[in-house]
Design an enzyme around this catalytic site. Structure first.
Site, mmCIF file in Angstrom:
data_model
loop_
_atom_site.group_PDB
_atom_site.id
_atom_site.type_symbol
_atom_site.label_atom_id
_atom_site.label_comp_id
_atom_site.label_asym_id
_atom_site.label_seq_id
_atom_site.Cartn_x
_atom_site.Cartn_y
_atom_site.Cartn_z
ATOM 1 N N LYS A 1 0.783 -1.318 0.142
ATOM 2 C CA LYS A 1 0.026 -0.048 -0.056
ATOM 3 C C LYS A 1 0.931 1.442 -0.041
ATOM 4 O O LYS A 1 0.551 2.228 -0.619
ATOM 5 C CB LYS A 1 -1.045 -0.013 1.402
ATOM 6 C CG LYS A 1 -1.635 1.169 1.638
ATOM 7 C CD LYS A 1 -2.515 1.536 0.308
ATOM 8 C CE LYS A 1 -2.956 2.861 0.550
ATOM 9 N NZ LYS A 1 -4.103 3.400 0.839
ATOM 10 N N CYS B 1 -2.994 10.963 2.084
ATOM 11 C CA CYS B 1 -2.332 9.604 1.602
ATOM 12 C C CYS B 1 -0.907 9.852 0.879
ATOM 13 O O CYS B 1 0.036 9.564 1.435
ATOM 14 C CB CYS B 1 -3.294 8.799 0.822
ATOM 15 S SG CYS B 1 -4.769 8.963 1.341
HETATM 16 N N1 SAJ Z 1 -1.936 15.063 -8.225
HETATM 17 C C1 SAJ Z 1 -1.302 16.048 -9.382
HETATM 18 N N2 SAJ Z 1 -1.008 15.450 -10.390
HETATM 19 C C2 SAJ Z 1 -1.532 14.256 -11.018
HETATM 20 C C3 SAJ Z 1 -2.472 13.401 -9.978
HETATM 21 C C4 SAJ Z 1 -2.638 13.795 -8.658
HETATM 22 O O1 SAJ Z 1 -0.900 17.088 -8.781
HETATM 23 O O2 SAJ Z 1 -1.380 13.988 -12.011
HETATM 24 C C5 SAJ Z 1 -2.304 15.575 -7.002
HETATM 25 C C6 SAJ Z 1 -3.717 15.950 -6.625
HETATM 26 O O3 SAJ Z 1 -4.335 17.096 -7.049
HETATM 27 C C7 SAJ Z 1 -3.570 15.685 -5.060
HETATM 28 C C8 SAJ Z 1 -2.693 14.544 -4.806
HETATM 29 O O4 SAJ Z 1 -1.906 14.535 -6.070
HETATM 30 O O5 SAJ Z 1 -3.311 16.826 -4.447
HETATM 31 C C9 SAJ Z 1 -3.268 13.294 -4.532
HETATM 32 O O6 SAJ Z 1 -4.366 13.042 -5.355
HETATM 33 P P1 SAJ Z 1 -4.695 11.615 -6.125
HETATM 34 O O7 SAJ Z 1 -5.753 11.549 -6.795
HETATM 35 O O8 SAJ Z 1 -3.364 10.930 -6.945
HETATM 36 O O9 SAJ Z 1 -4.724 10.478 -4.836
HETATM 37 P P2 SAJ Z 1 -5.535 10.606 -3.619
HETATM 38 O O10 SAJ Z 1 -4.485 11.043 -2.290
HETATM 39 O O11 SAJ Z 1 -6.761 11.051 -3.571
HETATM 40 O O12 SAJ Z 1 -5.883 8.839 -3.404
HETATM 41 C C10 SAJ Z 1 -4.771 8.137 -3.382
HETATM 42 C C11 SAJ Z 1 -4.936 6.865 -4.420
HETATM 43 N N3 SAJ Z 1 -3.657 6.220 -4.680
HETATM 44 C C12 SAJ Z 1 -3.156 5.850 -5.681
HETATM 45 O O13 SAJ Z 1 -3.676 6.304 -6.749
HETATM 46 C C13 SAJ Z 1 -2.012 5.289 -5.760
HETATM 47 C C14 SAJ Z 1 -5.978 6.019 -3.596
HETATM 48 O O14 SAJ Z 1 -5.945 4.857 -4.624
HETATM 49 C C15 SAJ Z 1 -5.531 5.582 -2.305
HETATM 50 O O15 SAJ Z 1 -6.577 4.580 -1.830
HETATM 51 C C16 SAJ Z 1 -5.341 6.693 -1.201
HETATM 52 O O16 SAJ Z 1 -4.390 7.453 -1.965
HETATM 53 C C17 SAJ Z 1 -5.385 6.543 -0.063
HETATM 54 O O17 SAJ Z 1 -6.213 6.554 0.720
HETATM 55 O O18 SAJ Z 1 -4.308 5.888 0.148
#
Ligand code: SAJ
Length: 417
Positions: free
Chosen positions: A215, A269
């Site tokens: 994870k 996360c």
């Molecule tokens: N972000 C970017 N660029 C991107 C993608 C995301 O700047 O291309 C930023 C987002 O704006 C945000 C942050 O990253 O600030 C995180 O967003 P996210 O959508 O990537 O992830 P989370 O935190 O909402 O959810 C993640 C997910 N993990 C993965 O995709 C590997 C989710 O599947 C997990 O269950 C979750 O963390 C968790 O609870 O751990």
């Protein structure tokens, strides 16, 4: 009354998980420390923003299968879904804070009976499932010998990390593949059977420690990849190139899939979990640590951009679009947008108008000092000299070009590029 499942913590993960089990015929008790949340859930309502969660919770409560309360109860299975934040402290590497898990274990310990299954869903440092076992047994020793006191061998412990994406949580809860790792093979089997109740994805079995690191690795992988995109955005700013066009072009290569840059990485996360790996193996993690540095440094870069634009005005009015950590949710935890607005307010850069459609009052950190106003989108666009896009919320995507005429636009999400 004895329940099939007791879910500890009715937050972003616990509430949907409790509800989905309840709508699949399990009798579920939601144990929650906040009495307001208990009241809301028992009324069939929700306290967080997540698409369609309201419908699911209402159905679960109306079926009579989901009840919330503040006292621990007996159940065949306990699912721990409490937060695991990190403490910044004075050290360079923030340390994981597992105190919520420990408290949850001590709360349920007296209710745990031989044969029960205890599942840790919270994202946790490697070795936490073993600690869960130790805390529960320790607490039982403290409360005195019970005639039905279970020995370690009588109890089953497993880690089954949640992997759902806020914003599409309900769909992913059901369809995502699931990792299940027990402290013993019997615990792994019991946990697998439980998730088969509703999970249509593959259920992958392993041991607890591998499940814990898997994870963390998933979230660190994403953090490193976002850091690459963010670094490209800094390079493009320096070389006066359009990073969005650059990434679009590069992604036409069959084996390249660069993510999107932004104002930084937020949420509870991705901005947190990589530190759990660095903390556990500091000498082996230069890449993960560097990625954290790049992503954590991005808000400072945005603040500098806004300050440079503001310096060209006598009394600048700055519209900041979005406070949440990502699009179409209300979650402000570890939000880079919030950090940027807080910094602009602290530095008195100008009049700050914030638009965040998912909240009705500013968080205390911004409300203090009265320098930030929460306004609606049309008002902010009308008054602003500078428009800063911090979150790609849906209503911002459809802003007409004419509404931005004559204004300086700093679009950290590339929604108008
Ligand atoms: N972000 C970017 N660029 C991107 C993608 C995301 O700047 O291309 C930023 C987002 O704006 C945000 C942050 O990253 O600030 C995180 O967003 P996210 O959508 O990537 O992830 P989370 O935190 O909402 O959810 C993640 C997910 N993990 C993965 O995709 C590997 C989710 O599947 C997990 O269950 C979750 O963390 C968790 O609870 O751990």
């Amino acid at each position: 009354m004895k329940y099939d499942i007791c879910v500890v913590g009715l937050g972003y993960i616990g509430l949907p998980t409790a509800s989905i089990f309840a709508t699949h015929g399990k009798r579920v008790y939601g144990l929650e420390v906040n009495p307001e949340v208990v009241k809301t859930v028992n009324a069939g309502k929700i306290h967080i923003v997540e698409a369609d969660l309201d419908v699911l919770v209402r159905a679960a409560v109306q079926s009579g299968n989901l009840v919330a309360g503040t006292e621990a109860v007996e159940a065949d299975c306990f699912i721990l879904a409490v937060p695991t934040p990190f403490q910044r402290g004075s050290s360079q590497v923030p340390a994981p804070d597992v105190s919520y898990i420990e408290r949850a274990c001590r709360t349920i310990a007296a209710r745990v009976r031989p044969g029960n299954l205890v599942i840790l869903e919270s994202t946790s440092p490697v070795g936490t499932t073993e600690k869960v076992r130790d805390w529960i047994l320790d607490e039982r020793r403290k409360v005195g010998a019970s005639p039905r006191k279970p020995a370690t061998a009588d109890l089953l412990f497993a880690h089954c990390p949640e992997r759902v994406l806020p914003g599409q949580l309900l769909q992913e809860l059901v369809t995502n593949d699931r990792i299940v790792g027990g402290l013993t093979p019997a615990a792994t089997t019991a946990a697998r059977r439980l998730y088969e109740t509703f999970c249509t994805g593959e259920i992958l079995t392993t041991d607890a420690r591998t499940a814990e690191l898997a994870k963390l690795a998933e979230n660190a992988y994403r953090d490193v990849n976002i850091a690459f995109a963010n670094e490209l955005s800094l390079i493009c700013a320096e070389l006066k190139l359009n990073v969005w066009e650059l990434i679009k072009l590069a992604n036409h290569h069959p084996r390249v899939k660069i993510l999107q840059p932004g104002p930084g990485v937020g949420g509870h996360c991705i901005a947190v979990d990589p530190w759990f790996i660095v903390d556990a193996a500091p000498r082996c993690t230069p890449l993960i640590r560097a990625a954290r540095g790049v992503n954590d440094g991005k808000p400072r870069h945005v603040v500098a951009q806004v300050k440079a634009a503001a310096a060209r005005h006598r009394a600048p009015v700055i519209a900041c679009l979005g406070l949440a950590f990502k699009a179409n949710i209300d979650d402000l935890r570890e939000s880079p947008a919030l950090e940027i607005v807080r910094e602009l307010a602290a530095e008195k850069v100008g009049r700050l108008l914030v638009v965040e459609p998912h909240i009705t009052t500013l968080p205390p950190v911004l409300a203090r000092g009265g320098r930030v106003e929460l306004v609606r989108l049309p008002e902010a666009l009308r008054a602003a000299d500078i428009v800063v896009v911090l979150v790609n919320h849906r209503p911002f995507l459809v802003v007409k070009k004419s509404a931005l005429a004559g204004k300086t636009v700093i679009d950290t999400r590339g929604i108008w590029s």
